[in-house]
Design a protein around this motif. Structure first.
Motif, mmCIF file in Angstrom:
data_model
loop_
_atom_site.group_PDB
_atom_site.id
_atom_site.type_symbol
_atom_site.label_atom_id
_atom_site.label_comp_id
_atom_site.label_asym_id
_atom_site.label_seq_id
_atom_site.Cartn_x
_atom_site.Cartn_y
_atom_site.Cartn_z
ATOM 1 N N ARG A 25 0.835 -1.210 0.000
ATOM 2 C CA ARG A 25 0.000 0.000 0.000
ATOM 3 C C ARG A 25 0.869 1.260 0.000
ATOM 4 N N ARG A 30 -2.458 0.295 -6.647
ATOM 5 C CA ARG A 30 -3.911 0.475 -6.618
ATOM 6 C C ARG A 30 -4.662 -0.845 -6.675
ATOM 7 N N ASN A 53 -9.356 -4.236 1.827
ATOM 8 C CA ASN A 53 -9.486 -4.466 0.385
ATOM 9 C C ASN A 53 -9.496 -3.146 -0.392
ATOM 10 N N SER A 54 -8.551 -2.290 -0.054
ATOM 11 C CA SER A 54 -8.435 -0.994 -0.726
ATOM 12 C C SER A 54 -6.968 -0.593 -0.763
ATOM 13 N N ASP A 55 -6.524 -0.176 -1.942
ATOM 14 C CA ASP A 55 -5.123 0.274 -2.103
ATOM 15 C C ASP A 55 -4.119 -0.708 -1.507
ATOM 16 N N LYS A 57 -6.738 -2.872 -4.216
ATOM 17 C CA LYS A 57 -8.010 -3.592 -4.300
ATOM 18 C C LYS A 57 -7.787 -4.889 -5.053
#
Length: 582
Positions: A25, A30, A53-55, A57
């Motif tokens: 991250r 991304r 579950n982001s950066d 994803k």
């Protein structure tokens, strides 16, 4: 849609895989594409429940080949790496072809692999043993830039930092970091830091010396017919504009190639011929024969292109023209892969990132009157004019010209173009109009490349279109599920000649050479008994589709409907039944 349950605000216990996820991250990734597997279940949990579950994803795929080809397609647009996770030795084995393809494409990529516990005492019976390998990266080491097997959380942080740095250093390429399952799943009894990543970024790309810049500029001023050969280049508009300004400042002729992504406006007056194919045609051969100076900006096969005219290698019969060749490719040449191509005869080798070399040359011509245009006499600029064909004919060329008409009036990015696409159907007006071929000559990469490109272009206002052959489609069709799952708008046109037709051409050549029946060339090639229902396969993955379409008029109507679907956020396939032949 499945429901996501966020983890509690309290971080609680930390695990080895948590710091790996945090490092990914911090480096700005991304997305991470993957097929889930037990060998990286620790990392999977960290990506979901530690990072939310982001950066990055997660992009779920149905095959490891597609996970890599999607990352390849993404970087073709974004000029940045995507992360990929591969399950143990078996997932890596699945992905080897597309890793090789990314290597040949010189695409940056951070591949996270995994292995069963390195400590044999910790392995579960049977399954952990068959999913643990000694020196797992040896499977792909000839076509990656670097690999590592960290055995502590601290070492894993360093490995990811170093891998990212190497992947992003020109010439770009994939790296592979194999994580020990036990390290991932161990609770941390100490603080493990993720440092400020800015101190671990790659340095500026090498650039030409002032002596090389001046020598090249002097040669451009003195040449009777200089030719700028633009090969690999960045997707940025600034780099595109700089290439145009250099051509205009020097009065040189420009050549580009369909092998690489669009790097120069093909309708510009300096681009007197359409983009070249795999080898020179008669017009291109005449131009090269007349040129007295060739400046190559990372042309992917310079010696092969020049030697095709001479009928000999550059070491035996080199071109008489003075040659300046700017490339960093020699830094990744090795003894296993021959993707470095044949050795060019070069008067001035320039070890520089090609777009940086363009900028330095341009600076030398700043505030000066442009040099006179030195284009060959009696060479009218090419035009996009459809080939003449009977009204009933619907072949690869007619299909191409029909689709190219839509690109005149719509912001289309061609992620791929199929075999038989004519050079005179290549009207490229921006750095995102065309993203190039698959560098490794693989089959099955077209769907993944198109999805990755569409992901990078989502919300850009551009329409991503992949025009691929039926063989490429059939080997990669289950990649389409990922696009449907992620709601990635895209249009795919399948040039369907119901055959592995490229190999029919080879079999015809063999038959003629050996005096055997040409009529048998189709055996072991045709895909027509029964014909595969390509649209049904697309619909099974969540796409809409139409076809078969069997005429230019039907394709025009189908393409218009397909564009409407994609503009509304849909994923669509058109099955175009073209006549065999290129």
């Amino acid at each position: 849609m499945n429901q996501f349950t966020p983890h509690s605000a309290s971080l609680g216990e930390a695990w080895g895989s948590d710091v790996v996820a945090q490092t990914i991250r911090a480096l700005g990734y991304r997305y991470i594409s993957l097929v889930p597997g037990a060998s990286f279940r620790g990392l999977h949990d960290s990506l979901v429940n530690h990072l939310g579950n982001s950066d990055p994803k997660m992009i779920i795929c149905l095959h490891e080949e597609h996970a890599v080809s999607i990352a390849d397609g993404f970087s073709r647009v974004a000029d940045e790496p995507m992360a990929v996770a591969l399950h143990s030795n078996v997932g890596l084995m699945h992905a080897t072809m597309t890793i090789f393809n990314a290597w040949c494409d010189r695409r940056p990529m951070l591949i996270i692999g995994a292995t069963g516990p390195l400590d044999a005492h910790k392995r579960r019976p049977w399954i952990d043993w068959i999913h643990t390998s000694q020196d797992q990266a040896s499977i792909i080491r000839p076509y990656i830039k670097w690999d590592n097997l960290p055995i502590s959380a601290e070492a894993a942080v360093e490995a990811v930092l170093r891998g990212d740095q190497i992947a992003r250093t020109a010439p770009y390429g994939p790296v592979y970091i194999c994580l020990d399952a036990e390290m991932q799943e161990s609770a941390l009894d100490r603080e493990v830091k993720v440092p400020a990543v800015d101190r671990f970024r790659p340095g500026a790309a090498p650039e030409a010396s002032q002596a090389d810049v001046r020598t090249t500029c002097d040669a451009l001023r003195a040449a009777r017919l200089p030719v700028l050969m633009f090969g690999r280049g960045a997707r940025g508009q600034a780099e595109w504009d700089a290439r145009v300004r250099l051509a205009e400042a020097t009065g040189a002729v420009v050549l580009t190639t369909t092998h690489n992504a669009s790097v120069f406006p093909t309708e510009h007056e300096a681009h007197i011929l359409p983009p070249v194919g795999e080898k020179p045609n008669e017009e291109e051969s005449r131009l090269i024969a007349e040129a007295d100076l060739i400046v190559s900006f990372d042309w992917h096969d310079l010696a092969g292109f020049l030697s095709a005219r001479l009928g000999s290698s550059q070491t035996q019969t080199p071109t008489a023209a003075k040659v300046v060749h700017c490339s960093l490719d020699r830094y990744v040449s090795n003894g296993w892969s021959m993707d470095h191509q044949s050795l060019p005869a070069v008067d001035l080798p320039v070890l520089s990132q090609p777009d940086r070399f363009v900028s330095l040359l341009l600076a030398e011509f700043a505030d000066q009157e442009p040099l006179p245009k030195r284009y060959p006499a009696n060479t009218p600029h090419w035009t996009l004019a459809p080939v003449s064909a009977p009204p009933t004919s619907f072949n690869a060329q007619v299909m191409a010209y029909t689709i190219a008409e839509f690109a005149k009036h719509n912001p289309i990015t061609f992620a791929r173009l199929s075999f038989g696409w004519p050079q005179r159907a290549c009207r490229f007006r921006s750095p995102l109009d065309f993203l190039g071929k698959d560098g490794g000559g693989a089959v099955g990469t077209g769907p993944g490349h198109t999805i990755g490109a569409a992901l990078a272009l989502r919300d850009s206002g551009r329409i991503t279109v992949g025009v691929i052959g039926d063989g490429d489609y059939l080997m990669g069709v289950n990649a389409l599920w990922t696009a449907a799952n992620m709601r990635i708008p895209m249009l795919m046109v399948v040039a369907n000649n119901r055959s592995y037709y490229n190999d029919e051409v080879h079999q015809e050549r063999m038959a003629r050479q050996r005096g055997r029946p040409v009529e048998n060339k189709w055996i072991g090639q045709r895909l027509s008994d029964p014909a595969v229902d390509l649209v049904a396969m697309a619909k099974a993955q969540g796409f809409t589709g139409e076809g078969p379409v069997e005429s230019a008029e039907a394709l025009r109507e189908a393409f218009e409907r397909g564009l409407s679907i994609v503009r509304a956020g849909g994923c669509h396939v058109i099955d175009a039944w073209i006549e065999p032949g290129y």
